[in-house]
Design a protein around this motif. Structure first.
Motif, mmCIF file in Angstrom:
data_model
loop_
_atom_site.group_PDB
_atom_site.id
_atom_site.type_symbol
_atom_site.label_atom_id
_atom_site.label_comp_id
_atom_site.label_asym_id
_atom_site.label_seq_id
_atom_site.Cartn_x
_atom_site.Cartn_y
_atom_site.Cartn_z
ATOM 1 N N ALA A 52 -25.304 18.569 -69.995
ATOM 2 C CA ALA A 52 -25.994 18.317 -68.666
ATOM 3 C C ALA A 52 -26.512 16.872 -68.862
ATOM 4 C CB ALA A 52 -27.064 19.482 -68.599
ATOM 5 N N ASP A 53 -27.216 16.662 -69.779
ATOM 6 C CA ASP A 53 -27.745 15.340 -69.911
ATOM 7 C C ASP A 53 -26.866 14.181 -69.826
ATOM 8 O OD1 ASP A 53 -26.856 15.552 -72.714
ATOM 9 O OD2 ASP A 53 -28.679 15.060 -73.565
ATOM 10 N N ALA A 54 -25.605 14.214 -69.852
ATOM 11 C CA ALA A 54 -24.556 13.162 -69.852
ATOM 12 C C ALA A 54 -23.613 13.343 -68.516
ATOM 13 C CB ALA A 54 -23.536 13.265 -71.219
ATOM 14 N N LEU A 55 -24.209 14.163 -67.503
ATOM 15 C CA LEU A 55 -23.261 14.249 -66.319
ATOM 16 C C LEU A 55 -23.371 13.008 -65.884
ATOM 17 C CD1 LEU A 55 -21.808 15.708 -64.397
ATOM 18 C CD2 LEU A 55 -24.038 16.599 -63.444
ATOM 19 N N GLU A 56 -24.418 12.365 -65.412
ATOM 20 C CA GLU A 56 -24.470 11.108 -64.879
ATOM 21 C C GLU A 56 -23.793 10.200 -65.250
ATOM 22 O OE1 GLU A 56 -27.512 8.342 -62.305
ATOM 23 O OE2 GLU A 56 -28.437 9.777 -63.526
ATOM 24 N N ALA A 57 -23.802 9.877 -66.765
ATOM 25 C CA ALA A 57 -23.127 8.844 -67.165
ATOM 26 C C ALA A 57 -21.399 9.161 -67.177
ATOM 27 C CB ALA A 57 -23.192 8.617 -68.730
ATOM 28 N N THR A 58 -21.095 10.596 -67.128
ATOM 29 C CA THR A 58 -19.799 11.081 -67.134
ATOM 30 C C THR A 58 -19.344 10.710 -65.606
ATOM 31 O OG1 THR A 58 -19.929 12.723 -68.790
ATOM 32 C CG2 THR A 58 -18.012 12.959 -67.150
ATOM 33 N N LEU A 59 -20.057 10.865 -64.587
ATOM 34 C CA LEU A 59 -19.708 10.750 -63.094
ATOM 35 C C LEU A 59 -19.604 9.366 -62.950
ATOM 36 C CD1 LEU A 59 -22.197 13.035 -61.419
ATOM 37 C CD2 LEU A 59 -19.722 13.150 -61.415
ATOM 38 N N MET A 60 -20.375 8.308 -63.761
ATOM 39 C CA MET A 60 -19.996 6.796 -63.440
ATOM 40 C C MET A 60 -18.830 6.390 -64.067
ATOM 41 S SD MET A 60 -24.022 5.336 -63.712
ATOM 42 C CE MET A 60 -23.626 4.733 -65.432
ATOM 43 N N GLN A 61 -18.527 7.085 -65.045
ATOM 44 C CA GLN A 61 -17.036 6.868 -65.883
ATOM 45 C C GLN A 61 -15.846 7.228 -64.955
ATOM 46 O OE1 GLN A 61 -16.756 9.018 -69.715
ATOM 47 N NE2 GLN A 61 -14.599 8.670 -69.692
#
Length: 119
Positions: A52-61
Motif C-alpha cells: 500500500a505504501d508503494a502504490l503511488e510510486a507504482t502508479l507513476m511507474q
C-alpha cells in the motif's frame, strides 16, 4: 476486514460492474478507450502487487511505461490512488465493492447460462 492490498483492490475493481460501458445514445469510442486503459492499469497493479505504501510510486511507474499521451494515464492513476485511499479509510466501502463484484459475477454467469439454454 483486514487491510486490503492494492492488488486485491484492483482485482475487485476489475470484477465490479464499474468496468462495463454505460448505455448511452452516443458514440462510446472514448468511453471504451478509457475503460480499456483503466483495465490495463489495474492489470499492471495486480501483476506488480505493490504494498500500500508503494502504490503511488507504482502508479507513476505504470504511467511512464504506458507512455504518451501521459495526461489520461496520469489522471486515471490519480483516480485509482484516491479510490484506494477512500477504500482504506471508509468503513464498509470494501464490503460494498465485494458485493458489487459478486453481483456482477453472478449476473455474468446468469447471462452465460441463458445463452446456453436458448441456443
Amino acid at each position: 476486514m483486514s487491510e486490503i492490498t492494492p492488488a486485491d483492490f484492483a482485482l475487485f475493481l476489475l470484477a465490479s460492474g464499474d468496468m462495463q460501458p454505460r448505455k448511452r445514445a452516443r458514440d462510446q469510442q472514448a468511453d471504451l478507450a478509457g475503460l480499456e486503459l483503466k483495465r490495463h492499469v489495474l492489470d499492471l497493479i495486480v501483476s506488480y502487487a505493490p504494498p500500500a505504501d508503494a502504490l503511488e510510486a507504482t502508479l507513476m511507474q505504470i504511467a511512464q511505461e504506458i507512455g504518451p499521451p501521459y495526461g489520461p494515464t496520469r489522471a486515471l492513476c490519480a483516480s485509482i490512488r484516491d479510490e484506494f485511499a477512500d477504500a482504506a479509510s471508509t468503513p464498509g466501502f470494501m464490503e460494498w465493492l465485494i458485493e458489487e463484484a459478486v453481483r456482477e459475477n453472478a449476473g455474468q454467469k446468469e447471462k452465460r447460462r441463458g445463452k446456453t439454454f436458448n441456443q
